[in-house]
Design a protein around this motif. Structure first.
Motif, PDB file in Angstrom:
ATOM      1  N   ARG A  48       8.515  -6.432  11.743  1.00  0.00           N
ATOM      2  CA  ARG A  48       9.979  -6.668  11.774  1.00  0.00           C
ATOM      3  C   ARG A  48      10.793  -5.562  11.770  1.00  0.00           C
ATOM      4  N   ALA A  49      10.496  -4.253  11.461  1.00  0.00           N
ATOM      5  CA  ALA A  49      11.244  -3.198  11.532  1.00  0.00           C
ATOM      6  C   ALA A  49      11.771  -2.916  12.909  1.00  0.00           C
ATOM      7  N   THR A  50      12.955  -2.420  13.103  1.00  0.00           N
ATOM      8  CA  THR A  50      13.538  -2.277  14.309  1.00  0.00           C
ATOM      9  C   THR A  50      14.002  -1.064  14.650  1.00  0.00           C
ATOM     10  N   ALA A  51      14.358  -0.486  15.742  1.00  0.00           N
ATOM     11  CA  ALA A  51      14.646   0.777  16.231  1.00  0.00           C
ATOM     12  C   ALA A  51      15.835   1.191  15.327  1.00  0.00           C
ATOM     13  N   THR A  52      16.581   0.581  15.145  1.00  0.00           N
ATOM     14  CA  THR A  52      17.909   0.805  14.299  1.00  0.00           C
ATOM     15  C   THR A  52      17.392   1.298  13.105  1.00  0.00           C
ATOM     16  N   GLY A  53      16.499   0.361  12.265  1.00  0.00           N
ATOM     17  CA  GLY A  53      16.206   0.702  10.924  1.00  0.00           C
ATOM     18  C   GLY A  53      15.374   2.021  11.161  1.00  0.00           C
ATOM     19  N   ALA A  54      14.557   2.084  12.166  1.00  0.00           N
ATOM     20  CA  ALA A  54      13.542   3.558  12.169  1.00  0.00           C
ATOM     21  C   ALA A  54      14.506   4.883  12.492  1.00  0.00           C
ATOM     22  N   TRP A  55      15.398   4.463  13.345  1.00  0.00           N
ATOM     23  CA  TRP A  55      16.462   5.785  13.598  1.00  0.00           C
ATOM     24  C   TRP A  55      17.337   5.998  12.367  1.00  0.00           C
ATOM     25  N   SER A  56      17.493   5.053  11.686  1.00  0.00           N
ATOM     26  CA  SER A  56      18.600   5.523  10.269  1.00  0.00           C
ATOM     27  C   SER A  56      17.573   6.113   9.561  1.00  0.00           C
ATOM     28  N   ALA A  57      16.189   5.635   9.272  1.00  0.00           N
ATOM     29  CA  ALA A  57      15.247   6.276   8.217  1.00  0.00           C
ATOM     30  C   ALA A  57      15.032   7.795   8.345  1.00  0.00           C
ATOM     31  N   ILE A  58      14.921   7.906   9.703  1.00  0.00           N
ATOM     32  CA  ILE A  58      14.455   9.304  10.315  1.00  0.00           C
ATOM     33  C   ILE A  58      15.869  10.276   9.886  1.00  0.00           C
ATOM     34  N   VAL A  59      16.723   9.863  10.254  1.00  0.00           N
ATOM     35  CA  VAL A  59      18.114  10.580  10.174  1.00  0.00           C
ATOM     36  C   VAL A  59      18.505  10.787   8.774  1.00  0.00           C
ATOM     37  N   LEU A  60      18.559   9.631   8.016  1.00  0.00           N
ATOM     38  CA  LEU A  60      19.167   9.749   6.757  1.00  0.00           C
ATOM     39  C   LEU A  60      17.881  10.300   5.728  1.00  0.00           C
ATOM     40  N   ILE A  85      12.976  16.621  16.114  1.00  0.00           N
ATOM     41  CA  ILE A  85      13.656  17.729  15.552  1.00  0.00           C
ATOM     42  C   ILE A  85      12.806  17.951  14.174  1.00  0.00           C
ATOM     43  N   PHE A  86      12.381  16.948  13.334  1.00  0.00           N
ATOM     44  CA  PHE A  86      11.957  17.168  12.110  1.00  0.00           C
ATOM     45  C   PHE A  86      10.433  17.579  12.207  1.00  0.00           C
ATOM     46  N   THR A  87       9.857  17.080  13.058  1.00  0.00           N
ATOM     47  CA  THR A  87       8.250  17.609  13.225  1.00  0.00           C
ATOM     48  C   THR A  87       8.370  19.124  13.727  1.00  0.00           C
ATOM     49  N   MET A  88       9.365  19.510  14.483  1.00  0.00           N
ATOM     50  CA  MET A  88       9.410  21.181  14.923  1.00  0.00           C
ATOM     51  C   MET A  88       9.767  21.980  13.839  1.00  0.00           C
ATOM     52  N   SER A  89      10.645  21.304  12.869  1.00  0.00           N
ATOM     53  CA  SER A  89      11.250  22.109  11.580  1.00  0.00           C
ATOM     54  C   SER A  89      10.172  22.445  10.642  1.00  0.00           C
ATOM     55  N   ARG A  90       9.095  21.422  10.466  1.00  0.00           N
ATOM     56  CA  ARG A  90       7.982  21.755   9.773  1.00  0.00           C
ATOM     57  C   ARG A  90       7.010  22.893  10.470  1.00  0.00           C
ATOM     58  N   SER A  91       7.011  22.761  11.770  1.00  0.00           N
ATOM     59  CA  SER A  91       5.908  23.558  12.270  1.00  0.00           C
ATOM     60  C   SER A  91       6.608  25.222  12.606  1.00  0.00           C
ATOM     61  N   ILE A  92       7.899  25.353  12.484  1.00  0.00           N
ATOM     62  CA  ILE A  92       8.655  26.527  12.560  1.00  0.00           C
ATOM     63  C   ILE A  92       8.611  27.205  11.219  1.00  0.00           C
ATOM     64  N   ILE A  93       8.540  26.291  10.173  1.00  0.00           N
ATOM     65  CA  ILE A  93       8.591  26.639   8.745  1.00  0.00           C
ATOM     66  C   ILE A  93       7.271  27.424   8.527  1.00  0.00           C
TER      67      ILE A  93
END
Length: 484
Positions: free
Chosen positions: A402-414, A123-131
């Motif tokens: 050590r980074a986890t999927a939960t941490g990565a998902w949280s970083a992307i969304v937040l 979603i965020f990658t597409m946002s940049r491309s569309i802009i």
């Protein structure tokens, strides 16, 4: 009247050639791999051409010329920092990216953290491309309106339709071929113009500029300088058009050489609009909008043949970025949502979905171009949206076990959410989505929030079964290469 006819004929002839190339390559499109990554068979020189063509677009040429005309070298800071970061990325990571044989940036994140992170990162990658699609449509419409005399709105609609048609036909194959042609033209035009300007005004505007701090890279202030670097530079570690071209290269060595040489040539190509903008101060009347300085030079101050060359070279440079942004967003939808999340595997349906999405992306970009009329704002906002949600996750994928999927998902969304929130508030209250508040630009807010979300999310969660740190950990990839 005769001059206008010559320019319009050159303009139309170029579009006919581009559409013919798209039609020619349509016969080669039968799979998603053909449409999105050119069958993974791109050789060195076409790769160099498409890298330069994608990095140096018409929006870049117009924006840098306008900025150099007003302030000088500092106008090029976002673009110079971008190429610096692209070069670091190319030197360190390109060989491995070619090796993993994927389609999109979210493919890379999913390889490391699992499927949970795919859709939000897409979603965020597409946002940049569309802009940035909107930015290029606006630039292209501006050129057409000056060259032909049409209203800006009609010019933007016509340019969008032409882009849609040739992207629909040839996909990435036709984009890479036409990018090479466009790179030659977009370099030739400014070189000729620069020679003519030097002949007309000499070197005095360069050696003794009329605007103070013309050659100061921080003329706008160090706060603005670092804000532009932060907003525009780190994004290029996650610049999906370059990832797609790396995936498309026929082998690791071709990807590495093509990306590094293409980036070096992009850097030197940016010198041209800087010098043109400074020289233009002694040629362009003071009542001309700085954003129209480059078109004015070609069409009002130069011979007719130079104006015709402008019509071709500048439109070509715009298209070379516009088509990349369109196919970039299309690849995200088809690969990361339609195929991976909706489970569609039929190649005919995937190619058809890519063509439908091409139309939709262009339509949304056109709406964006009608909404925001500042090229610089579009560029910085687009980069900030993608950087905020994805940069810290990319760094974690390369450097952290050590980074986890939960941490990565949280970083992307937040992190991405923080960018949207600050940009929206800044747009409503200050009229500029890239400014922010109290020295905290949208991208700074995203870095802070994203990094904290990644750390906290990783500390409070355990690695998920689908996570694979060894698949992307840079030290691991480097050790494997040395062992060969």
């Amino acid at each position: 009247m005769e001059n206008s006819v010559i320019i319009v004929v050159a303009f139309v002839a170029y579009f006919v050639l581009v559409l013919a190339l798209g039609l020619y390559h349509k016969r080669d499109i039968s799979t998603q791999e053909d449409f999105s990554v050119a069958g993974r068979n791109v050789s060195f020189w076409p790769l160099v051409g498409t890298v330069v063509g994608t990095n140096i677009g018409g929006g870049t040429l117009i924006a840098v010329t306008a900025g150099a005309y007003e302030t000088g070298l500092s106008a090029a800071v976002p673009f110079l920092s971008a190429y610096f970061f692209i070069m670091i990325w190319a030197l360190l990571f390109v060989r491995y990216i070619n090796r993993i044989r994927q389609f999109t940036l979210p493919d890379f994140f999913a390889l490391r953290f699992g499927e949970r992170v795919r859709v939000p990162s897409a979603i965020f990658t597409m946002s940049r491309s569309i802009i940035l699609t909107g930015m290029q449509i606006l630039a292209m419409g501006g050129v057409m309106s000056v060259v032909i005399g049409w209203p800006l709105e009609l010019s933007m609609v016509v340019s969008t339709v032409v882009t849609v048609v040739y992207c629909l036909m040839g996909g990435m194959r036709s984009v890479i071929v036409t990018d090479g042609l466009q790179t030659v033209l977009q370099t030739l035009g400014p070189v000729v113009l620069l020679v003519l300007l030097f002949a007309q005004v000499g070197t005095a505007p360069i050696t003794a500029p009329s605007v103070p701090d013309t050659w100061s890279i921080s003329a706008t202030g160090w706060g603005v300088f670092f804000g532009l670097v932060a907003a525009s530079g780190p994004y290029y570690f996650i610049y999906q058009p370059m990832w797609q071209r790396t995936y498309a290269a026929k082998d690791e060595d071709t990807a590495y050489r093509g990306m590094t040489i293409g980036t070096i040539l992009s850097f030197f190509s940016l010198v041209l609009p800087i010098l043109i903008g400074v020289l233009a101060r002694d040629v362009v009347p003071g009542n001309v909008d700085p954003a129209q300085a480059l078109p004015h030079l070609y069409l009002q101050e130069m011979p007719t043949w130079a104006g015709a060359l402008f019509a071709v070279s500048l439109v070509g440079s715009i298209m070379s970025v516009l088509d990349s942004m369109v196919l970039d967003a299309t690849a995200n939808f088809v690969r990361d949502i339609y195929q991976k999340r909706m489970g569609v595997v039929d190649e005919v349906k995937l190619v058809r979905a890519g063509r439908v999405c091409t139309v939709v992306v262009c339509a949304v970009g056109l709406a964006m171009a009608f909404t925001i009329t500042d090229l610089g704002q579009l560029f910085v906002l687009g980069n900030a949206l993608a950087t905020g949600g994805l940069f810290v996750v990319a760094v974690a994928a390369w450097a952290s076990r050590r980074a986890t999927a939960t941490g990565a998902w949280s970083a992307i969304v937040l992190g991405g959410g923080a960018t949207v929130a600050v940009a929206a508030a800044s747009w409503l209250l200050r009229g500029d989505p890239a400014v922010g508040f109290f020295g905290i630009t949208p991208v700074y807010a995203a870095f802070i929030v994203g990094a904290l979300a990644l750390i906290v999310g990783s500390l409070i969660s355990s690695p998920a079964p689908e996570e694979d740190p060894d698949s992307t950990l840079w030290s691991q990839q480097l050790a494997r290469r040395r062992a060969k």
